[in-house]
Design an enzyme around this catalytic site. Sequence first.
Site, PDB file in Angstrom:
ATOM      1  N   GLU A   1      -5.542  -7.720   5.718  1.00  0.00           N
ATOM      2  CA  GLU A   1      -4.921  -8.651   4.763  1.00  0.00           C
ATOM      3  C   GLU A   1      -4.951 -10.092   5.265  1.00  0.00           C
ATOM      4  O   GLU A   1      -4.205 -10.940   4.801  1.00  0.00           O
ATOM      5  CB  GLU A   1      -3.477  -8.233   4.475  1.00  0.00           C
TER       6      GLU A   1
ATOM      7  N   ASN B   1       0.823  -1.213   0.000  1.00  0.00           N
ATOM      8  CA  ASN B   1       0.000   0.000   0.000  1.00  0.00           C
ATOM      9  C   ASN B   1       0.857   1.264   0.000  1.00  0.00           C
ATOM     10  O   ASN B   1       0.571   2.232  -0.725  1.00  0.00           O
ATOM     11  CB  ASN B   1      -0.920   0.004   1.227  1.00  0.00           C
TER      12      ASN B   1
END
Length: 458
Positions: free
Chosen positions: A375, A340
């Site tokens: 995640e 990210n």
Amino acid sequence: MSARVLVVDDVLPNVKLLEARLTAEYFDVTVAHSGPEALAKASADPPDIVLLDVMMPGMDGFEVCRRLKAEPRTRHIPVVMVTALSAAEDRVRGLECGADDFLTKPVRDLALYARIRSLVRLKMLADEWRLRSDTSERFGMREDALAGERDIPTQGARVCVVDELPGLARALEKALAADGAMVELAGDGASARASAESERCDAVLVNTLMRKTDGLRLCAELRSSERARHVPLLAVLDDGDDKRLAKALDLGVTDYLLTPIEPNELVARVRTQIRRKRYMDALRANYERNMALALTDALTGLHNRRYMEAHLVGLVRRAAQSRRPLALLMVDIDEFKSVNDTHGHMVGDEVLRVVANRLQRNLRPFDTVARWGGEEFLVVMPEADRKIGLMVGERLRAKVAESAIPVEGKAEGLPITISVGVAAAEEGIEDMPGLIRAADEALYRAKQNGRNRVEGSL
């Protein structure tokens, strides 16, 4: 595969012989010596399958089968009638009472064991869908009322008959004409696959005695087809060829007919499979429609944490009560924060979608995978012990790592790996929090030991 088998016979030597043979094959056997005793035991502690003698004093096997199939608690248990009766009308009567098969004494071991395992596999799949429907009800979501499997109509069915000659297709078409069924003949593998993969196909009947087409290979191909795997598959085989029968059932054939074929038995078996498919289709449709909106992760399309927490409670309880294994895998994408930070959240979202897809594609139909948060993913595997959980965890790890994820502006793609922690209910863990905690601790060790690896609970 083990299974809990209820053997019902009033003749003690028959019971002892069958019990010894099944126990030697690692089945968990209980016995009943009369119809009322069988009904009481099946209701109190439902088995995975019932082997039922027909000729018993007082209440015969036909009546026992009718009552089992009429009772909601036992109606989904497969019933195999094992009897000295060999007339075609007796087999048809048994099938019409709701029996899943009718084996004539003396029963040949190979055929018996293969049939038990085949029916138990089918029951496991149906049980999982029913459990998922129960989960949706706990969220207060509307469930459309379903008729019992035996009440499902067979009108308008489409049946594909795979044979080099039209005789079998004509016989089935004539017999099913009253139900308005459409029977279509497929003379080779290509046309059979095209028919089976169509949305309207209700059953496929394959003559494995064909000379030009390998019928068993075709059965295997149909079972591996994503679009045809839920279509009932019936095979025609030579009576006495137990090795080919066992192979057919192992390949996923759902029912079979032995030569010479009796027309009424042919129709009874085909109608049973059509009802079963339509019932399973209705279960899946109800579940998918009612659960999709509230209990699905919008990004990955997987179940979300809310669903998995409720679903896992029922699975752990069922595993503890039935003393059956249950494996849980906690999966985490390695170094996801850096994805990210380096490539942006849109790339991070794509990584989550790809990983979710790879996980789902490499699990069994009755396993469940959910996005647990961020995640992290959770995989629950009924009927899988710690050893199988570790093996599947390693397969998932390898499948995620084997190819980079395409990313705009990065020609070689983005390499992604996962770490996996595995726990199993068989390790003395009998509640959901304990199972999750054990898998999470195993995942932590996988991270500490270098990532991109699988660790089991201690």
